[in-house]
Design a protein around this motif. Structure first.
Motif, PDB file in Angstrom:
ATOM      1  N   SER A   1     121.320  12.829  14.323  1.00  0.00           N
ATOM      2  CA  SER A   1     119.888  13.060  14.499  1.00  0.00           C
ATOM      3  C   SER A   1     119.756  14.406  15.195  1.00  0.00           C
ATOM      4  CB  SER A   1     119.261  11.932  15.338  1.00  0.00           C
ATOM      5  OG  SER A   1     117.909  12.232  15.580  1.00  0.00           O
ATOM      6  N   GLN A   2     119.310  15.429  14.471  1.00  0.00           N
ATOM      7  CA  GLN A   2     119.330  16.794  14.974  1.00  0.00           C
ATOM      8  C   GLN A   2     117.944  17.222  15.459  1.00  0.00           C
ATOM      9  OE1 GLN A   2     120.694  19.547  12.095  1.00  0.00           O
ATOM     10  NE2 GLN A   2     120.686  21.307  13.470  1.00  0.00           N
ATOM     11  N   GLU A   3     117.933  17.879  16.604  1.00  0.00           N
ATOM     12  CA  GLU A   3     116.697  18.449  17.118  1.00  0.00           C
ATOM     13  C   GLU A   3     116.330  19.700  16.313  1.00  0.00           C
ATOM     14  OE1 GLU A   3     114.752  17.303  19.430  1.00  0.00           O
ATOM     15  OE2 GLU A   3     116.025  15.559  19.874  1.00  0.00           O
ATOM     16  N   PRO A   4     115.045  19.991  16.199  1.00  0.00           N
ATOM     17  CA  PRO A   4     114.657  21.225  15.489  1.00  0.00           C
ATOM     18  C   PRO A   4     115.254  22.459  16.190  1.00  0.00           C
ATOM     19  CG  PRO A   4     112.765  19.788  15.794  1.00  0.00           C
ATOM     20  CD  PRO A   4     113.858  19.211  16.616  1.00  0.00           C
ATOM     21  N   GLN A   5     115.675  23.408  15.399  1.00  0.00           N
ATOM     22  CA  GLN A   5     116.283  24.617  15.941  1.00  0.00           C
ATOM     23  C   GLN A   5     115.696  25.837  15.238  1.00  0.00           C
ATOM     24  OE1 GLN A   5     120.502  24.507  15.846  1.00  0.00           O
ATOM     25  NE2 GLN A   5     120.685  22.573  16.975  1.00  0.00           N
ATOM     26  N   LEU A   6     115.348  26.817  16.052  1.00  0.00           N
ATOM     27  CA  LEU A   6     114.755  28.050  15.551  1.00  0.00           C
ATOM     28  C   LEU A   6     115.696  29.193  15.910  1.00  0.00           C
ATOM     29  CD1 LEU A   6     112.323  29.562  14.272  1.00  0.00           C
ATOM     30  CD2 LEU A   6     111.388  29.769  16.592  1.00  0.00           C
ATOM     31  N   THR A   7     116.060  29.966  14.917  1.00  0.00           N
ATOM     32  CA  THR A   7     116.918  31.126  15.133  1.00  0.00           C
ATOM     33  C   THR A   7     116.270  32.351  14.525  1.00  0.00           C
ATOM     34  OG1 THR A   7     118.149  30.666  13.097  1.00  0.00           O
ATOM     35  CG2 THR A   7     119.034  29.750  15.148  1.00  0.00           C
ATOM     36  N   VAL A   8     116.515  33.479  15.144  1.00  0.00           N
ATOM     37  CA  VAL A   8     116.023  34.771  14.659  1.00  0.00           C
ATOM     38  C   VAL A   8     117.228  35.690  14.513  1.00  0.00           C
ATOM     39  CG1 VAL A   8     114.488  36.718  15.090  1.00  0.00           C
ATOM     40  CG2 VAL A   8     113.833  34.423  15.862  1.00  0.00           C
ATOM     41  N   GLU A   9     117.364  36.294  13.359  1.00  0.00           N
ATOM     42  CA  GLU A   9     118.508  37.174  13.105  1.00  0.00           C
ATOM     43  C   GLU A   9     118.048  38.334  12.240  1.00  0.00           C
ATOM     44  OE1 GLU A   9     121.411  34.835  11.183  1.00  0.00           O
ATOM     45  OE2 GLU A   9     120.088  34.140   9.577  1.00  0.00           O
ATOM     46  N   PRO A  10     118.624  39.488  12.422  1.00  0.00           N
ATOM     47  CA  PRO A  10     118.241  40.657  11.611  1.00  0.00           C
ATOM     48  C   PRO A  10     118.755  40.534  10.193  1.00  0.00           C
ATOM     49  CG  PRO A  10     120.047  41.209  13.074  1.00  0.00           C
ATOM     50  CD  PRO A  10     119.636  39.828  13.442  1.00  0.00           C
ATOM     51  N   LEU A  11     118.006  41.133   9.289  1.00  0.00           N
ATOM     52  CA  LEU A  11     118.449  41.159   7.900  1.00  0.00           C
ATOM     53  C   LEU A  11     119.576  42.152   7.684  1.00  0.00           C
ATOM     54  CD1 LEU A  11     115.153  40.837   5.807  1.00  0.00           C
ATOM     55  CD2 LEU A  11     116.905  39.118   6.229  1.00  0.00           C
ATOM     56  N   SER A  12     119.577  43.196   8.504  1.00  0.00           N
ATOM     57  CA  SER A  12     120.626  44.210   8.375  1.00  0.00           C
ATOM     58  C   SER A  12     121.124  44.550   9.773  1.00  0.00           C
ATOM     59  CB  SER A  12     120.097  45.462   7.659  1.00  0.00           C
ATOM     60  OG  SER A  12     119.040  46.043   8.402  1.00  0.00           O
ATOM     61  N   GLU A  13     122.376  44.870   9.865  1.00  0.00           N
ATOM     62  CA  GLU A  13     122.985  45.244  11.139  1.00  0.00           C
ATOM     63  C   GLU A  13     123.332  46.724  11.092  1.00  0.00           C
ATOM     64  OE1 GLU A  13     123.382  43.632  13.822  1.00  0.00           O
ATOM     65  OE2 GLU A  13     123.022  41.536  13.288  1.00  0.00           O
ATOM     66  N   PRO A  14     123.116  47.452  12.188  1.00  0.00           N
ATOM     67  CA  PRO A  14     122.411  47.003  13.391  1.00  0.00           C
ATOM     68  C   PRO A  14     120.916  47.283  13.302  1.00  0.00           C
ATOM     69  CG  PRO A  14     123.377  49.139  13.752  1.00  0.00           C
ATOM     70  CD  PRO A  14     123.731  48.786  12.341  1.00  0.00           C
ATOM     71  N   LEU A  15     120.181  46.704  14.236  1.00  0.00           N
ATOM     72  CA  LEU A  15     118.759  47.000  14.349  1.00  0.00           C
ATOM     73  C   LEU A  15     118.583  48.319  15.085  1.00  0.00           C
ATOM     74  CD1 LEU A  15     117.309  43.492  15.328  1.00  0.00           C
ATOM     75  CD2 LEU A  15     117.104  44.651  13.122  1.00  0.00           C
ATOM     76  N   LEU A  16     117.841  49.260  14.455  1.00  0.00           N
ATOM     77  CA  LEU A  16     117.640  50.574  15.048  1.00  0.00           C
ATOM     78  C   LEU A  16     116.269  50.633  15.720  1.00  0.00           C
ATOM     79  CD1 LEU A  16     119.073  52.930  12.273  1.00  0.00           C
ATOM     80  CD2 LEU A  16     120.200  52.078  14.321  1.00  0.00           C
TER      81      LEU A  16
END
Length: 1325
Positions: free
Chosen positions: A784-799
């Motif tokens: 039973s998993q708790e909701p999880q929100l992640t944010v990640e860049p589409l391209s590395e690195p972020l300028l």
């Protein structure tokens, strides 16, 4: 001499070498006792022919009266009746008597010997005092009688006449005479043995070599070689006698084997006659004369020959005290005789051979018991147990043949057969008539009745089993027990039979004998059926139904037994639980999905593969698996899939562990095989080859301590218990076909936790097959998993500074996203969320398949950005993208802190150096309020500043320039536009741009330099606040994409304090500088400004004239090796702190090369006193104290110090880099003439000149040399205050010279690794 007609009786076993005695028999009789006793006392060394080892033997003799009949006739090769020595006895001392009677008798005796070719004789003359007294008249000296005998009969063999003096007296002369006589008799007897025995062996060998000729008879050759064995036995050489019988045994065996291979011999026909007597071995007689006569006549059967040959071998082995070898040979003999009768196709009455073997076994055992005590028998039962077991087996065969084993008893036909077998035994031998336990009586009694047979058979069987157990031969004991079980089965006693069969089955299973396992199980099944043990019978039937060693009909029969019982109604019998391993094998289990991990409520399928061992299709009413639920290991903590334990989705089961749990028995050790070859010793030809196992003791070892596994090969499967759990996998009405079957279950997944499959069971009517343990362990997880929100860049690195796309991923877990739910993002000035007209969200299921796509509604305010989410089911993934922008910090502004939406103080992001990239990193934090939680989610994004900016202040005379370097640290190319530099505080200050282009390309990993000239009207400010700004965008983008970039910095101490001017003057009388000649370098230091108040208070001093001064340090060095600084290279000057104050320094330099040479490098540094706060340790090789004087012996410059200060602390005169010298108008005058050769001064160090300093060390001055790569020549000219005069004898003292980097002082000439230094010290005048 009286001649008797009786032939001497010769008993073979008491036989001794024959010695004939002629002459005076009364005289011999009087001496016989002493002679017979003393002859064998002393041993003699017997040296034999053909290189055989010598032996020490004791000679005995059978003294008989001489008769001409005893002499060997032509063709008579008998050695036992052969007289080996002939003796003539006489005590004659009268000449007349000698001439009248004795001489003639001796002549007749010798003529008889000569006629029969006997040359082994001796004449013994006995001398006594009584004889002399009786014959005093006509008596001659004894020597004359002996001489006459020697002259008449021993012309060439004088040693053949021996004198025995007073043999009946106890005197030394008599004893010496006896010893001489005995030695002579032993020597002559041994010589006769050697000669006649060698001749006999040659004749025997010749006869054996004729064995391939027609008419050759083995029986004749047998009697000849046995004669030789008798002789060896007569000499008590039992080992040699045994060798003769072994050779006869091997020769006969080879002929029998050749006969079986098709190579027949005519004489073997007599041994192929039908066997009419099977009375067994006779070992109680030394020689069985009856069988020996039959062999001599050629009428003996195969059993007669073998019996006689073994009886002789047995007798000799007992003489050699090797009774246990008798049992070993007996067992081989009995087995070989059975095979030889088959090879020769001898007709034998059925059962006769069993009788012969049985009687022979008991005869051997009784013979061994007669020569050993009970303790020896018990300790060596390993040698006799084989005979006990063989006798037991043959008695059982006789009982079955005569009908004594069946339940009904013997029939009339069986009784007739018994009578015939007993008749073939003949009459009991006289040696055993009085024995109550003779083999004859035992066999006759055992065959007389059923009860007697059972008693004797059980007695023998238990005796054999006890002996096998005593010597730890448990396999053999169980084999006898299995035979005993078959006897009980035929007697109708299955209960006793099953116990023995189970023991035997245990041994077969542990050692992997599949066929005996199958056969024994069939017998066990029969016993269990007769005893009415239904569950055990069904278990064994299931094992047999899946046994591939049985025929298909037999397997179907046992399978039908199970199905018949299963089809009974419930009121007839109870249910029976059997092991699953005998019915089917679990081979494979697979989960769908393969991760074996699902969220609560999801569908999880379990597919199992069963290999049905039954020969026919079996209908199963229910196939189920019990499940154990573990709540403690449930995945309820909201961990992600990657954090959960890894559970294999497919489990393979091996045959030996599918139902046994952890491995309960390990496989035996591997076989270590080795090839052996038997080669001929003569020509090394290959006779035979084979393979032997080197570790038989390990391979055949019984694993008694290991219990049998619960596999289809188990002896008796352990009782299984059905444990029904609260949750189970079930499937109804399944038909298992023979071979592999696949069944699919739907696993329960309602409650989060770990589910373990424990048992598998199948129900077939009244029979349940249960697999008690599923091993390896099989589990699946429901989380039973708790909701999880992640944010990640589409391209590395972020300028930073550019708009970037970031991806928001929401794993809904157990939460259902409803319509109207929204994410609340806090807004920040440093990272605004850019508005977008088209933003959509993708919804996918747990397998990654796209479920739907919907547009997002984004609303922004001053503080919060609200993102409305579409409706999403639980355990799905919601993904969308947003565009964000990170503002590059300018570096100097510090706005007040803000607060996030949750009330937390937002700290301004700070830039820092990241270890994985050369770019400067900035962490941007955001706060997100989610509808499923009362707490805010804090997320961070790392942005990287693509640029690194540096600035510098440049001075050229009275002009000032500001240079800004922009370095692109990223992997992208940028375009820079509208480059500007402004000053914020001084409006009168003008910055004139020297940059001509409005837009410039800045490539990846490259730098761009921008330059402005500073112009001022009144006074130049001491501090400048500058702002560098430009617009940038990635390459090939339109104007709208340009983003601003600012860099703020501050310049302090901008004003130039000193001006340094240098001029090189050629030598006197020269217009230009010449290489190799000293030139003058004039350095002019000028103060340009009045001192500031802070500068005066900081480090100024007042001289004698009242002027404020400061100390400066200068240094001249040429790192390019164009100049040799020969004068003082550094020093201290005191500069007045007034404008236009000037100080000049004269330094001697020498050009080393021709051409236009750059000026040496000149440094001017501000000298800090010892109490100054800033302390920078100088390089000892670049800044040194002025301790050297001019090589031209010029006076010291006014500013040259005397080395009284410690190492100076130095710092730059201004905060920014500036030119080392201003204006070099006389540089051309220092040019060298072309083609001028440069010669180093003999007292200079050339281009690698060493600079040295002279620090104080406790009142004593040292000169420390810094090593250089070429030889160093130094001339010391002490100046005022430099050093004291050298004392006499102190020149070149090792205490005054040291080299930097070396621990020990140096002498005048030293070596440091590969570099050499020659140091010349000159005493001051």
């Amino acid at each position: 001499m009286e001649c008797q007609e009786e032939k001497p009786i010769i008993y073979t076993m008491e036989n001794k070498p024959i010695v004939t005695c002629a002459g005076d028999q009364g005289l011999f009789t009087s001496l016989y006792t002493s002679l017979a006793q003393q002859l064998p006392r002393e041993p003699m060394e017997w040296r034999r022919t053909y290189g055989r080892a010598p032996k020490m033997i004791h000679l005995e003799a059978n003294f008989v009266q001489f008769k001409e009949e005893l002499l060997p006739k032509d063709g008579n090769k008998a050695l036992l009746t052969f007289p080996f020595l002939h003796i003539y006895w006489t005590d004659c001392c009268d000449t007349e008597a000698y001439k009248s009677t004795v001489k003639e008798d001796m002549m007749r005796w010798q003529n008889s010997l000569r006629t029969h070719g006997s040359a082994d004789w001796v004449i013994i003359v006995v001398e006594t005092n009584d004889t002399k007294k009786k014959n005093k008249t006509n008596i001659l000296p004894r020597s004359s009688i002996v001489d006459k005998i020697r002259s008449d009969f021993c012309n060439k063999q004088n040693d053949r006449c021996v004198v025995l003096s007073d043999p009946l007296k106890d005197s030394s002369r008599s004893q010496e005479s006896w010893n001489s006589l005995l030695l002579k008799l032993r020597t002559l007897l041994l010589m006769s043995f050697t000669k006649n025995l060698g001749r006999f062996e040659d004749d025997m060998r010749t006869l054996r070599e004729k064995r391939t000729q027609p008419g050759w008879s083995f029986c004749e050759y047998f009697m000849v070689q046995e004669e030789l064995a008798f002789v060896f036995e007569m000499l008590q050489q039992f080992e040699d006698a045994l060798v003769q019988y072994d050779e006869l045994d091997a020769l006969f065996t080879q002929y029998v084997l050749n006969f079986g291979a098709g190579d027949t011999a005519n004489w073997l026909g007599s041994f192929c006659a039908p066997v009419n007597n099977w009375s067994g071995l006779l070992l109680r007689r030394p020689i069985d004369m009856e069988k020996r006569d039959g062999i001599q006549r050629g009428e003996a059967s195969l059993l007669d020959l073998r019996s006689y040959l073994f009886s002789r071998q047995c007798t000799l082995l007992i003489f050699l005290l090797r009774p246990w070898e008798v049992t070993q040979r007996a067992l081989e003999l009995l087995h070989n005789c059975v095979q030889e009768l088959r090879l020769l196709e001898v007709s034998v009455v059925e059962g006769a051979l069993d009788c012969w073997v049985f009687l022979s076994c008991l005869e051997v055992l009784h013979r061994i018991e007669g020569c050993c005590d009970q303790a020896q028998l018990a300790a060596n039962c390993s040698h006799t147990v084989g005979l006990w077991a063989y006798a037991t087996d043959k008695l059982k065969s006789l009982g079955e043949l005569c009908g004594l084993v069946s339940e009904k008893g013997p029939t009339s036909e069986d009784l007739n057969r018994t009578v015939d077998l007993l008749a073939g035994l003949g009459d009991e031998r006289p040696e055993t008539v009085s024995s109550l336990q003779s083999p004859y009586k035992k066999l006759k009694e055992a065959l007389s009745s059923v009860e007697a047979f059972e008693r004797h058979y059980l007695e023998l069987s238990h005796a054999a089993m006890e002996m096998y157990r005593a010597i730890s031969r448990l396999r053999s004991a169980r084999l006898v027990g299995k035979s005993l079980a078959e006897f009980y089965m035929k007697k109708g006693d299955p209960e006793k039979a099953e116990a023995f069969l189970q023991e035997a089955l245990k041994s077969y299973v542990s050692e992997g004998w599949s066929l005996p396992v199958t056969h024994t199980r069939k017998q066990i099944a029969e016993c269990q059926k007769l005893l009415g043990r239904t569950e055990d019978y069904l278990q064994t039937s299931a094992l047999l139904a899946g046994d591939a060693n049985l025929t298909m009909e037999e397997r179907k029969h046992f399978c039908q037994e199970i199905l018949t019982f299963a089809g009974k109604s419930e009121d007839q019998s109870d249910k029976v639980t059997l092991s699953m391993g005998v019915f089917s094998q679990l081979t494979r289990l697979q989960f769908q999905p393969a991760t074996a991990s699902v969220h609560s409520g999801a569908v999880l399928q379990v597919e199992i593969n069963l290999r049905c061992l039954m020969p026919v299709s079996v209908h199963i009413q229910q196939l189920a698996a019990s499940i154990h639920f573990d709540l403690e290991r449930a995945g309820t903590n909201g961990r992600s899939k990657g954090a959960r334990q890894t559970i294999p989705g497919t489990v393979e089961f091996s045959h030996d562990t599918s139902s046994a749990g952890p491995s309960s028995s390990s496989g035996g050790p591997p076989l270590e095989l080795e090839e052996i070859q038997d080669r001929s010793p003569t020509d090394n030809s290959l006779n035979s080859t084979g393979v032997v196992c080197k570790n038989t003791h390990l391979v055949m070892r019984l694993p008694e301590s290991i219990s049998p596994p619960d596999t289809p090969n188990c002896v008796s499967p352990p009782a299984v218990t059905l444990k029904e759990g609260a949750q189970m996998l079930k499937v109804q009405d399944v038909t298992l076909e023979p071979g592999n079957n696949s069944i699919t279950f739907t696993a329960p997944s309602g409650q989060p936790g770990t589910y373990t499959l424990r048992q598998l069971f199948a129900t077939v009517g009244q029979v349940q097959f249960v697999l008690p343990h599923i091993y390896p362990s099989v589990q699946y997880e429901v989380y039973s998993q708790e909701p999880q929100l992640t944010v990640e860049p589409l391209s590395e690195p972020l300028l930073a500074g550019l708009s970037q796309m970031v991806k928001f991923t929401l794993l809904t877990g157990h939460y259902t996203v409803k319509k109207g739910d929204a994410l609340q993002l806090s807004n920040t000035d440093t990272m605004p969320i850019l508005p977008s007209t088209s933003c959509s969200a993708r919804i996918s299921n747990p397998t990654g398949e796209l479920v739907g796509e919907s547009a997002l509604s984004i609303q922004s305010s001053e503080k919060v950005t609200s993102i409305s989410l579409p409706a999403t089911p639980p355990y799905h993934t919601l993904e969308f993208q947003l565009e964000v922008l990170c503002i590059i910090p300018s570096g100097s502004d510090h706005p007040p802190n803000e607060r996030l939406t949750n009330g937390e103080v937002r700290h301004r992001p700070r830039s820092y150096s990241h270890p994985d990239t050369p770019m400067t990193a900035i962490d941007q934090r955001m706060s997100i309020d989610c509808p499923w939680s009362i707490y805010s989610t804090l997320l961070a994004l790392t942005f990287y500043i693509p640029f690194k900016t540096k600035h510098s202040l440049l001075s050229a005379g009275n002009r000032k320039y500001i240079q800004v370097c922009v370095q692109n640290m990223s992997d992208k190319n940028f375009t820079l536009a509208e480059v500007k530099l402004t000053e914020k505080q001084n409006a009168s200050l003008e910055l004139e741009s020297l940059n001509t282009k409005t837009q410039q390309l800045l490539c990846s990993k490259h730098s761009l330099f921008c330059l402005w000239e500073v112009r001022w009207q009144d006074d130049l400010p001491s501090c400048l606040q500058c702002v560098f700004s430009t617009n940038f965008s990635p390459l090939k983008q339109d104007v709208s994409a340009f983003k601003p970039f600012q860099y703020q910095f501050q310049l302090e101490r901008v004003t130039t304090l000193y001006s340094v001017r240098a001029e090189i003057l050629p030598p006197a009388g020269e217009q230009n500088c010449r290489s190799g000649f000293l030139c003058g370098l004039e350095v002019c230091i000028t103060r340009l400004t009045e001192p500031a108040e802070g500068e005066i208070a900081e480090d100024s001093k007042t001289d004698t004239e009242g002027l404020k001064t400061t100390k400066l340090m200068y240094e001249v060095a040429d790192s390019s090796s164009n100049w040799a600084v020969c004068g003082k290279s550094s020093g201290m000057v005191s500069m007045p702190m007034t404008a236009d104050a000037t100080h000049k320094v004269q330094i001697e330099v020498m050009p080393l090369f021709a051409g236009h040479l750059p000026f040496p490098k000149i440094k001017v540094l501000k000298y800090l006193p010892h109490t100054a706060a800033v302390a920078i340790q100088p390089d000892p090789d670049s800044c040194v104290e002025n301790d050297s004087l001019s090589l031209l012996d010029k006076a010291l410059d006014d500013g040259g110090g005397h080395g009284q200060h410690p190492q100076p602390r130095q710092r730059a005169l201004c905060g920014q880099r500036r030119p080392a010298a201003e204006g070099r108008g006389h540089a051309a005058s220092g040019a060298l003439q072309p083609g001028t050769s440069v010669q180093p001064h003999p007292h200079t160090a050339g281009s690698g000149a060493a600079r040295h300093r002279r620090p104080h060390h406790g009142g004593q001055r040292y000169m420390t040399l810094v090593a250089r790569a070429r030889p160093l020549f130094i001339k010391l000219n002490p100046g005022p205050g430099l050093c004291r005069d050298f004392a006499p004898g102190q020149m070149g003292s090792v205490s005054t010279l040291r080299v930097a980097g070396m621990d020990s002082p140096l002498s005048m000439t030293c070596s440091h690794h590969w570099r050499h230094y020659r140091l010349h010290a000159v005493k001051s005048q």
